[in-house]
Motif scaffolding. Sequence first.
Motif, PDB file in Angstrom:
ATOM      1  N   ALA A  57      19.890  52.119 -53.848  1.00 43.49           N
ATOM      2  CA  ALA A  57      20.326  52.942 -54.881  1.00 43.49           C
ATOM      3  C   ALA A  57      20.110  54.473 -54.823  1.00 43.49           C
ATOM      4  N   LEU A  58      18.579  54.817 -54.355  1.00 43.33           N
ATOM      5  CA  LEU A  58      18.413  56.197 -54.635  1.00 43.33           C
ATOM      6  C   LEU A  58      19.243  56.867 -53.152  1.00 43.33           C
ATOM      7  N   LEU A  59      19.155  56.093 -52.174  1.00 39.79           N
ATOM      8  CA  LEU A  59      19.706  56.619 -50.923  1.00 39.79           C
ATOM      9  C   LEU A  59      21.283  56.868 -51.213  1.00 39.79           C
ATOM     10  N   VAL A  60      21.839  56.002 -51.869  1.00 37.18           N
ATOM     11  CA  VAL A  60      23.491  56.319 -52.179  1.00 37.18           C
ATOM     12  C   VAL A  60      23.306  57.598 -53.158  1.00 37.18           C
ATOM     13  N   ARG A  61      22.421  57.376 -54.151  1.00 35.96           N
ATOM     14  CA  ARG A  61      22.535  58.795 -55.113  1.00 35.96           C
ATOM     15  C   ARG A  61      22.557  60.049 -54.296  1.00 35.96           C
ATOM     16  N   VAL A  62      21.512  60.033 -53.430  1.00 37.34           N
ATOM     17  CA  VAL A  62      21.276  61.402 -52.603  1.00 37.34           C
ATOM     18  C   VAL A  62      22.399  61.416 -51.555  1.00 37.34           C
ATOM     19  N   ALA A  63      22.664  60.504 -50.764  1.00 41.12           N
ATOM     20  CA  ALA A  63      23.592  61.078 -49.634  1.00 41.12           C
ATOM     21  C   ALA A  63      24.931  61.045 -50.322  1.00 41.12           C
ATOM     22  N   LEU A  64      25.465  60.275 -51.261  1.00 42.82           N
ATOM     23  CA  LEU A  64      26.941  60.749 -51.869  1.00 42.82           C
ATOM     24  C   LEU A  64      26.604  61.825 -52.909  1.00 42.82           C
ATOM     25  N   GLY A  65      25.619  61.975 -53.619  1.00 42.36           N
ATOM     26  CA  GLY A  65      25.334  63.105 -54.511  1.00 42.36           C
ATOM     27  C   GLY A  65      25.785  64.301 -53.730  1.00 42.36           C
ATOM     28  N   MET A  66      25.044  64.563 -52.449  1.00 46.24           N
ATOM     29  CA  MET A  66      24.956  65.962 -51.789  1.00 46.24           C
ATOM     30  C   MET A  66      26.380  65.971 -51.075  1.00 46.24           C
ATOM     31  N   GLY A  67      26.943  65.113 -50.625  1.00 51.59           N
ATOM     32  CA  GLY A  67      27.972  64.945 -49.699  1.00 51.59           C
ATOM     33  C   GLY A  67      29.483  64.821 -50.434  1.00 51.59           C
ATOM     34  N   VAL A  68      29.332  64.430 -51.929  1.00 53.11           N
ATOM     35  CA  VAL A  68      30.776  64.230 -52.477  1.00 53.11           C
ATOM     36  C   VAL A  68      30.523  64.978 -53.688  1.00 53.11           C
ATOM     37  N   ILE A  69      31.851  65.631 -54.091  1.00 50.25           N
ATOM     38  CA  ILE A  69      31.932  66.304 -55.383  1.00 50.25           C
ATOM     39  C   ILE A  69      32.087  65.432 -56.348  1.00 50.25           C
ATOM     40  N   ALA A  70      31.218  65.339 -57.288  1.00 50.75           N
ATOM     41  CA  ALA A  70      31.047  64.240 -58.371  1.00 50.75           C
ATOM     42  C   ALA A  70      32.216  64.020 -59.139  1.00 50.75           C
ATOM     43  N   PRO A  71      32.501  63.086 -59.537  1.00 50.16           N
ATOM     44  CA  PRO A  71      33.879  62.958 -60.223  1.00 50.16           C
ATOM     45  C   PRO A  71      33.440  63.300 -61.702  1.00 50.16           C
ATOM     46  N   THR A  72      34.666  63.809 -62.237  1.00 50.40           N
ATOM     47  CA  THR A  72      34.248  64.271 -63.624  1.00 50.40           C
ATOM     48  C   THR A  72      34.021  63.167 -64.488  1.00 50.40           C
ATOM     49  N   GLY A  73      32.974  63.204 -65.634  1.00 52.31           N
ATOM     50  CA  GLY A  73      32.631  62.113 -66.391  1.00 52.31           C
ATOM     51  C   GLY A  73      32.596  62.926 -67.752  1.00 52.31           C
ATOM     52  N   PHE A  74      31.841  62.140 -69.000  1.00 53.62           N
ATOM     53  CA  PHE A  74      31.940  62.717 -69.915  1.00 53.62           C
ATOM     54  C   PHE A  74      30.503  63.180 -70.298  1.00 53.62           C
ATOM     55  N   ALA A  75      30.430  64.003 -71.334  1.00 51.93           N
ATOM     56  CA  ALA A  75      29.039  64.488 -71.530  1.00 51.93           C
ATOM     57  C   ALA A  75      28.509  63.378 -72.896  1.00 51.93           C
ATOM     58  N   PRO A  76      27.166  63.425 -72.967  1.00 49.68           N
ATOM     59  CA  PRO A  76      26.648  62.536 -74.087  1.00 49.68           C
ATOM     60  C   PRO A  76      27.297  62.981 -75.442  1.00 49.68           C
ATOM     61  N   GLY A  77      27.947  62.046 -76.285  1.00 46.30           N
ATOM     62  CA  GLY A  77      28.316  62.371 -77.460  1.00 46.30           C
ATOM     63  C   GLY A  77      29.623  63.056 -77.614  1.00 46.30           C
ATOM     64  N   GLU A  78      30.357  63.261 -76.391  1.00 48.92           N
ATOM     65  CA  GLU A  78      31.658  63.984 -76.283  1.00 48.92           C
ATOM     66  C   GLU A  78      32.703  62.851 -77.007  1.00 48.92           C
ATOM     67  N   ARG A  79      32.566  61.653 -76.577  1.00 51.53           N
ATOM     68  CA  ARG A  79      33.745  60.761 -76.776  1.00 51.53           C
ATOM     69  C   ARG A  79      33.665  60.252 -78.192  1.00 51.53           C
ATOM     70  N   TRP A  80      32.217  60.242 -78.787  1.00 55.55           N
ATOM     71  CA  TRP A  80      32.185  60.148 -79.945  1.00 55.55           C
ATOM     72  C   TRP A  80      32.624  61.110 -81.037  1.00 55.55           C
ATOM     73  N   ALA A  81      32.316  62.354 -80.638  1.00 53.71           N
ATOM     74  CA  ALA A  81      32.887  63.357 -81.373  1.00 53.71           C
ATOM     75  C   ALA A  81      34.268  63.354 -81.272  1.00 53.71           C
ATOM     76  N   LYS A  82      34.925  62.780 -80.283  1.00 57.18           N
ATOM     77  CA  LYS A  82      36.415  62.813 -80.370  1.00 57.18           C
ATOM     78  C   LYS A  82      36.940  61.747 -81.228  1.00 57.18           C
ATOM     79  N   THR A  83      36.522  60.627 -81.164  1.00 56.84           N
ATOM     80  CA  THR A  83      36.868  59.484 -82.009  1.00 56.84           C
ATOM     81  C   THR A  83      36.446  59.498 -83.320  1.00 56.84           C
ATOM     82  N   HIS A  84      35.526  60.350 -83.551  1.00 54.60           N
ATOM     83  CA  HIS A  84      34.948  60.709 -85.097  1.00 54.60           C
ATOM     84  C   HIS A  84      35.164  62.138 -85.365  1.00 54.60           C
ATOM     85  N   GLN A  85      36.425  62.577 -85.517  1.00 52.74           N
ATOM     86  CA  GLN A  85      36.844  63.853 -85.678  1.00 52.74           C
ATOM     87  C   GLN A  85      35.942  64.290 -86.817  1.00 52.74           C
ATOM     88  N   ASN A  86      35.898  63.679 -87.790  1.00 51.67           N
ATOM     89  CA  ASN A  86      35.277  64.015 -89.239  1.00 51.67           C
ATOM     90  C   ASN A  86      33.733  63.877 -89.175  1.00 51.67           C
TER      91      ASN A  86
END
Lengths: 660, 614
Positions: free
Chosen positions: B297-326
Amino acid sequence: MLTPDVLLTLIVFLPAIGALAVAFMPSDSKDWIRVVTLGVTIAVMALVIGGLMVPENLSGGWNKGLVFDTAQADVQNVVNLPWIPSFEIDYFLALDGISFPLVVLTAFVCLLAMAASWTITKHVKAYCILFLLLETGMIGVFVSLDFFLFYVFWEVMLLPMYFLIGVWGGPRKEYAAIKFFLYTLLGSVLMLIAILMLYFYSDVSDPDLVAHLDKCSLRPEVRARAEKLAADRLPARDVVVAARAKLAAAREDAKAGTKSAAESAKEIEAAEKALQTAIADEAAVTVKGGGPLHTFNILALQQIGQNTLQFSQTIQWWCFVLLFIGFAIKVPTIPVHTWLPDAHVEAPTPISMILAGVLLKMGGYGIIRICYPICPHGGYDLMWWVCGIGVASMIYGAFAALAQKDFKRMVAYSSVSHMGYVVLGLGVWSARAETGFNSYFWDMGVKGAMFQMIAHGISSAGMFFLVGVVYDRVHHRNLDEFGGLFGKMPYYTALAMGIFFAALGLPGLCGFPGEFFVVMSVWKFSPLLAILSAAVVVLTAGYILWAVQRVYLGAEYKGPHEDHLTPSNFRENTIGTVFLFFAILFGVFPHLVLQYMDKTIDKQTKLLANWTAAVKEAQPTGRAVGNALRGVPPPVAAEPVGNALRGVPEPVAVEPPGAE
Amino acid sequence: MNLHDLVSQLIIDSTGSASLITPDSSLRAFLPELVICATVLAMLFVRLFRVGRYVDMFWIALAGSIAALYFAAPWDHLGAVLTADQAAHPAAVTRMEIFTGMLVYDTFSVYVRSALFLFAILFVIFTRLSGIPDHEDSPDIYTLVLGATLGMCLMVTANHLLMVFMAVEMASVPSYVLAGILKGRRQASEAALKYSVYGAGAAGVMLYGISLVAGILNTAHIPTIALTLAEKFSGGLSAVPSGELMVLALGALLISVGLAFKLSAVPFHFWCPDVFEGATAEVNAFLSVASKAAALALLVRVALGMGVIAPTGFAPGERWAKTHQNAPATTPTSTDKTTDLFYIAQEPVTAAGAAAAADSTAEPAKLPAMQSLAPVRSFTAKLIAFFAIITCTFGNLAAYGQTNIKRLLAYSTIAHAGYMMMPVAAVVAMAGIDNAGAARGIAGLAIYIAVYLFMNLGAFAVVAFLRNAMRSEEIADYAGLVRRCPLTVVCFSLILFGLIGLPPLSGFIGKFAIFASLVDGWRAVEAAGQPGFYLLLLLIVGGINTAISLFYYLRVVKVMTIDDEPADRPPLVYSDVSLAGAYLWLITLPTAGLIVAWDWLSEMADAAARNLIG
């Protein structure tokens, strides 16, 4: 009432279920275990005959709609259920004229081999479990039409076979067992590579394939998806076809020299670029529609190989070679036959019967079912190699059999020689321009090969059984130390004469029609090979007659344990008589076997003959001369693109003169 | 930015929102690891008290592993493809960098961690049955095993080169001790010493490589490394100063040494047979399965991580903030601020570029960036392919001459590491050309890991039980065992045939999946007009190796079933019908029966591969 799902699944897995039942029986009640195992093999035979061969009006209608229809060329009793959808692997079983006779043969030989297994006294329970697992694997190979499933069954046979030779075999059993295992595994690894290549290059959503989807027996959902995607791809495909035609035209012009070299080079370059863009555009449409739809369906792969450009000539060539090596090891042909004499000599009698009677047929089955229809380019390009290997096996096997001192080894080499006829018959691609693409002779060769497989299944299994009978008594197989068995075991000797003559190919016995058809068909292909293969009959007569003379005739028995040479018992007589009965029956009425395979083989060879005419040896029409041979896609294959979708009838392939 | 902002952003990053722990927070994603930590602490704590001495640590370790698996919840997260709406739900797993980008939480982490926890459960039961940690030793062993498991989880989720190093060390150090757990046995001590010396050396070399890469690129955050590399290579290879290129390649090679050590890839495998021979079969099972899965798994992380632009993801708390605007106190923390904090804290130099690329408006820029990373991928793929070929071939050839079953299985483990590296090469080669195919390749690896887990655990379980029964681990002493304990021999034979990769056993499914990824990769790479021959070569090497491996696996089976019993074998105290026998069948069942229906596994593996490549 039965459905094909239940019936075919039962035929395949009943032995495995039986094996499970035997596993729970106490291991000291040996006779019960044998009886149960024999019962299972009888039940399989009953299902095959009762379910698939007895006419409905005789069976009371319980097998309604299941009886094998000899008038139908396509597959019947189709079972097609999703198994592993993420790899498009299906549980796809069906029968046609190629597989059905072999299924019957398997059930028949297994039944007799089990009956011959009473002489096995060591670890009876384990023996019976392995024996039944082996039967499941063998029947599975013949009925499965999904490539993945086929491969699984193909390999399932290996493990039981290894133990059956390795535990119950003769003095060099371990060597023989691992040699068998290693050869087959190497072959099947090559096969796996070819399977994966074919899988990843295949795409059932190809517009060229739409007209042929009827022959593929795809699952309805898959077919619907394929047709929808093909319709989406059609406009893009039209562009590709136009670009391809333009490229071909540009190349023609360049060759004809109508324009200056620089100009035509420029033109070709532009056309090539346009073609690449068009192909990329079509690929984009495919991906957008959820494609490409890869498949393991053997029938679909056949249609793809013959009617589309998905498998390029190089791919087909390589896949043919890889698959052919895998199957040739099983047949076996020279130079990969060396496992066979060892395995046969060391295996116990019933296992030798199965080995010779059924296992070798899988190689022939694979060649006729997979190699030629899926990779016709490879088959066409390598036809001289295939036929050459077949003839060389026949000659080499016969000479080797002549030189043997060991009775069983001699029979083993006779198998190499006899299976050479099968390879030769399958390989005689005589449907070429010089015969006017007449598939008749090739058809005859393939039928001869199929008949030879059935006949060899009877005669060679019978010979191994007969050798086993005498080995059980005197515990040696030295040909020079026999003699005079006629006097001591008269009934047994009569059976042996009959079956050995059947192997010799005496007219009126089952060995004759197959060899005759093959040799006849080769004449149109190459007179030299025909003469050579006909001459082998003399060698065959030589080693068989010499063996008969040394073993059965003569004044007295010269070897040890003379007092053990008691007349054969009832069980042995019954088995031998059954073998001889069928050897005579099929020799006198070859039609009994041929009627099942006629339609299917006619169709297959005719399609391949049309393919030869359309793709491989396209007649000079206009500018497309010999493009196929130079790797330029042929215009003929490009023409019917998507006509079916537009409702235009597909151009009917011109019937070559004298095809009937 | 003042200290208060910094701290409040850290809090948001960890808990998802200022007031409560949200389902999409770093801590929630890290919960299984926290459970493992708590279990380790509980075992150490209970032992302090006199009453605690009587507590059986087995139950605590078992409960901890089960709880960790429960919180990893593969059954929730490895389902069908998520729609955009579903992915926006805070509890859904897509790609999320947690703890300021140190770790990454996606379906691949869920899959491999779940496999590790499942293995931990089975392993704890196995040690109970084989009885190797006695009551006195059991807290030590379980603490070390769970501690190493924690390190392996970090390996699986590592997203930063420093985390890579930390995780590798955290998984390795307990393993060194485990190798020598049988105190007073010379061989065990020797094994532990060899292991730790090799490990220390490899770790040092890897750290050196990390410092080279980080020094040139001014970052150790793997996705940022990919971006920086893409920027560097955007003008083609020739635009990069050759000295810099050489240092980068050297750095990559040195990092690969550390990974190869964990994978026991040739030529960094020398520790493996010696450690396996000296350590107990239980520890071997742990090293050969868990450690290997994590290293891959680590090999996959390092090899793919360095060779591929990481797909965009969410930041911690981002989705919660969106769904709970208040919800209170979420507004000030927009995503790029969280990212800002991280980049500012670490590498101010590339902050601007990285932030711009992380922004979703920079999406069109991703494609050329992917293109300019092609030389990185090609280099990585060939490097991995090279390691895979020699590892696989050498492992299989060396196993041929072994007489000790543990040494034989050690070489078999090495060979399997080679097989499992093959799809990684194909995946890296395919990325950017055929991303769907690359994802299928990862799925193939995931399938292989799952089936391999059961096969190797089963094999070492048999070795351990037979060692208890006859005090021997020599293959010769297994002769004729089928007469004594037929059921165990049948199990072992099935497992060994599975290791060869013969259908219908599950090993074939794994082999089929990885060979499929190789063919797919070869086809895709060739179709794109790049040289893909090395993938075909991998396939052929893999095929030939399958045939070679037949010899030595089959020899063990032959000795057990065909050979006669030796006259001088130590007395055998073992019964098929026992808890141990039942456990063996439990482990063998997936190996023998998976072929009947493995679509669910394939689907889970597909789900695991979903978020790795854009």
